[in-house]
Motif scaffolding. Sequence first.
Motif, PDB file in Angstrom:
ATOM      1  N   ILE A 182      -7.199  10.823  -5.122  1.00 41.63           N
ATOM      2  CA  ILE A 182      -5.820  10.509  -5.518  1.00 41.63           C
ATOM      3  C   ILE A 182      -4.881  11.580  -4.972  1.00 41.63           C
ATOM      4  N   ASP A 188      -0.498   8.217  -3.455  1.00 41.66           N
ATOM      5  CA  ASP A 188      -0.956   7.227  -4.440  1.00 41.66           C
ATOM      6  C   ASP A 188       0.044   7.125  -5.588  1.00 41.66           C
ATOM      7  N   ARG A 223      -5.855   1.813   2.829  1.00 37.40           N
ATOM      8  CA  ARG A 223      -5.642   2.926   1.894  1.00 37.40           C
ATOM      9  C   ARG A 223      -4.416   2.681   1.027  1.00 37.40           C
ATOM     10  N   SER A 231      -4.223   1.829  -3.093  1.00 32.61           N
ATOM     11  CA  SER A 231      -3.351   2.574  -4.027  1.00 32.61           C
ATOM     12  C   SER A 231      -2.617   1.604  -4.943  1.00 32.61           C
TER      13      SER A 231
END
Length: 365
Positions: free
Chosen positions: A5, A9, A102, A106
């Motif tokens: 994280i 994020d 990615r 998130s």
Amino acid sequence: MDLRIKRVDRLVAISVLGSMLVVWLALTCFDAVFEFLRQLAHVGKNGYTLGDATVYILVTIPRRMYEMFPNAALIGGLLGLGGLASSGELTALRAASLSRMRIGLSAAGVVAVLVVAVVLMGETVGPWGDQQAQAMQVRMKSGNLGLTNDSGLWARDGDRIINAKASLLRHRKDHNEVQLANVRVFTLSPDGQLSRFDWAHTAEHEDNQWVLNNVRSTTLDSTGVHSSQAARVVWDSHLNPRILEQSLILPQYLPMRDLHRNMRYLESNGENPGPYAIAFWARVFYPFNTLVLVLCAMPFAFGTLRSGGLGKRIFIGMLLAIGWYFLQKAMVSFGTVYGVPPMLANLLPAVLLAMAAWLYFRKRV
């Protein structure tokens, strides 16, 4: 791919979460307001008051939130990522070598956290509220019927008081029928004394008459107590099966444990669990379906939503939500008609969407 994280994020999560909560609140309120307007048509019937209509709406709010969450996650995800795209932040994230997958994860991460709480609500507070609401509806539609959480259905039928601990919806041929289980019939004499007690394993409405199965009867008179047993007894009752059917909690509003119990009961009696199996597997795959919906909306955030305003994002989100609704309903109905196992019929739409999302991210990492 680094899944730790990071600040990015939090940026994506805050943007998606804010949009999603607003959309969730709006969809739930719209649904509740429309239902409240429908309930106003019943005010004044059998003592059903404006206060009852208000309570009915309030206790069904958790279930409405449960139902609206997937659509809110889809539209909220589009709005949140669309906002980042239109401001150029999404392009900046891509320039910083952050993959589309990615960024998509998130957004899906914040949905995954919320979906856990939503599932818990859908298995606890939601069914409780629906049972309270259904009991109010039964009292409104028939003054002789009542529902309680602990003792089941109660009804007065002339000089008899009837209690059924459970009631099931059975699918036979092309229609549904109600089956009462663990039935107790208390027959009263003209002076209000108990004169007869019958217990039956089940009660079914067949060929325009009620039939009690596996019956034990006890009669009380001046000569003493007399007991008898019978495998099948025609029951002279005026209970309306249509009213009873409306008094049932619909399978989609039951918690998973009750759905599973009803499935096992019907299967153990050699019957098709039908609507209970469909509702059970829909509950099982609810978290998976929600996350897949959010991931499938990502291509629009990276492409179409770079230009255009809020209206365009909402329009696309609504199209996707409606398309998903009809795709899922069509495939489940298709599976039911052609004998596809309910688990597979519920899983297949999500698998198709997951494959579409995987192909997109695989080509455009």
